[in-house]
Write a protein that holds these residues in place. Structure first.
Motif, short mmCIF file in Angstrom:
data_model
loop_
_atom_site.label_atom_id
_atom_site.label_comp_id
_atom_site.label_asym_id
_atom_site.label_seq_id
_atom_site.Cartn_x
_atom_site.Cartn_y
_atom_site.Cartn_z
N TYR A 3 104.71 -59.36 29.29
CA TYR A 3 104.78 -57.94 28.99
C TYR A 3 105.84 -57.66 27.92
CZ TYR A 3 105.89 -53.00 29.78
OH TYR A 3 106.14 -51.67 29.62
N GLN A 4 105.47 -56.87 26.93
CA GLN A 4 106.41 -56.44 25.89
C GLN A 4 106.89 -55.03 26.22
OE1 GLN A 4 107.36 -58.60 23.42
NE2 GLN A 4 106.09 -59.98 24.61
N ARG A 5 108.16 -54.80 26.20
CA ARG A 5 108.72 -53.52 26.63
C ARG A 5 108.73 -52.44 25.54
NH1 ARG A 5 110.18 -53.82 31.50
NH2 ARG A 5 110.91 -55.71 32.48
N VAL A 6 108.85 -52.82 24.29
CA VAL A 6 109.07 -51.86 23.21
C VAL A 6 107.92 -51.90 22.21
CG1 VAL A 6 110.64 -51.24 21.32
CG2 VAL A 6 111.56 -52.13 23.47
N TYR A 7 107.50 -50.71 21.78
CA TYR A 7 106.52 -50.64 20.70
C TYR A 7 107.20 -51.06 19.41
CZ TYR A 7 103.52 -47.97 23.82
OH TYR A 7 102.73 -47.58 24.87
N GLU A 8 106.63 -52.04 18.74
CA GLU A 8 107.19 -52.58 17.51
C GLU A 8 106.52 -51.92 16.31
OE1 GLU A 8 109.71 -54.67 17.37
OE2 GLU A 8 109.80 -54.98 19.54
N GLU A 27 98.35 -52.77 22.55
CA GLU A 27 98.69 -51.46 23.10
C GLU A 27 99.27 -50.60 21.98
OE1 GLU A 27 101.84 -49.51 26.28
OE2 GLU A 27 101.38 -51.64 26.41
N PHE A 28 98.60 -49.49 21.70
CA PHE A 28 99.07 -48.55 20.69
C PHE A 28 99.76 -47.39 21.39
CE2 PHE A 28 95.57 -50.62 18.45
CZ PHE A 28 96.15 -50.87 17.22
N GLY A 29 100.91 -46.98 20.84
CA GLY A 29 101.64 -45.86 21.41
C GLY A 29 102.93 -45.64 20.63
N HIS A 55 100.39 -59.99 24.66
CA HIS A 55 100.46 -58.53 24.73
C HIS A 55 101.22 -58.05 23.50
CE1 HIS A 55 102.47 -54.81 26.70
NE2 HIS A 55 101.28 -54.46 26.25
N LEU A 56 100.59 -57.21 22.70
CA LEU A 56 101.23 -56.66 21.52
C LEU A 56 101.36 -55.16 21.69
CD1 LEU A 56 99.15 -58.46 18.75
CD2 LEU A 56 101.34 -59.19 19.71
N LYS A 57 102.57 -54.63 21.55
CA LYS A 57 102.79 -53.19 21.59
C LYS A 57 103.07 -52.75 20.16
CE LYS A 57 104.80 -51.17 25.09
NZ LYS A 57 105.44 -50.81 26.36
N ILE A 58 102.17 -51.93 19.63
CA ILE A 58 102.27 -51.53 18.24
C ILE A 58 102.51 -50.03 18.15
CG2 ILE A 58 101.05 -51.43 16.04
CD1 ILE A 58 99.58 -53.99 16.96
N GLU A 59 103.59 -49.68 17.47
CA GLU A 59 103.94 -48.28 17.27
C GLU A 59 102.88 -47.63 16.37
OE1 GLU A 59 108.13 -46.17 16.59
OE2 GLU A 59 107.53 -47.53 15.00
N ASP A 60 102.34 -46.53 16.84
CA ASP A 60 101.28 -45.85 16.12
C ASP A 60 101.75 -44.46 15.72
OD1 ASP A 60 98.64 -45.76 15.10
OD2 ASP A 60 97.97 -44.62 16.85
N LEU A 74 94.53 -41.11 21.09
CA LEU A 74 95.44 -40.76 22.18
C LEU A 74 96.26 -41.99 22.56
CD1 LEU A 74 92.97 -38.78 24.46
CD2 LEU A 74 94.74 -37.83 22.99
N TRP A 75 97.47 -41.75 23.03
CA TRP A 75 98.35 -42.83 23.45
C TRP A 75 98.60 -42.76 24.95
CZ3 TRP A 75 102.33 -40.82 19.49
CH2 TRP A 75 101.94 -41.15 18.20
N PRO A 76 98.87 -43.85 25.58
CA PRO A 76 98.66 -45.19 25.07
C PRO A 76 97.17 -45.55 25.07
CG PRO A 76 99.41 -45.33 27.35
CD PRO A 76 99.41 -43.87 26.97
N THR A 77 96.79 -46.34 24.11
CA THR A 77 95.45 -46.93 24.07
C THR A 77 95.62 -48.43 24.10
OG1 THR A 77 94.42 -45.10 22.85
CG2 THR A 77 93.37 -47.26 22.67
#
Length: 106
Positions: A3-8, A27-29, A55-60, A74-77
């Motif tokens: 799990y990645q905690r922060v949107y990069e 994960e976009f958000g 798991h990739l968290k991408i800042e959108d 819509l976030w999160p997607t």
């Protein structure tokens, strides 16, 4: 899957993401998004239940090309991809939606 905690910040291109092998949960958000923050405990449980992949968290946000290429509104997607192909999606997921997404991955 870890799990990645922060949107990069967005650094991947769509071509790079489509070229990834194996399972990827994108994960976009946004780090400040209330919906994203509220969903994190359930998302973390779901991600930790997945034995493989990344798991990739991408800042959108407005003007961000990667999110637009997936028609994120819509976030999160969360978008599950296997070998560069979308196999499932959950938008503003609750626990039931995440369970359904995990079922499509298995």
């Amino acid at each position: 899957m870890q799990y990645q905690r922060v949107y990069e910040p967005e650094t991947l291109t769509r071509d790079a993401l489509d070229g990834r092998k194996g399972l990827t949960l994108v994960e976009f958000g946004a780090n400040w998004c209330g919906y994203c923050i509220a969903a994190q405990p359930d998302i973390e449980k779901a991600v930790n239940a997945m034995p493989e992949g990344s798991h990739l968290k991408i800042e959108d946000g407005p003007g961000r090309r990667l999110g637009r290429s997936f028609r994120v509104k819509l976030w999160p997607t969360l978008i599950a991809m296997r070998d560069g192909q979308e196999i499932g999606r959950a938008v503003r997921p609750d626990q039931n939606a995440l369970t359904a997404l995990l079922a499509t991955i298995s």
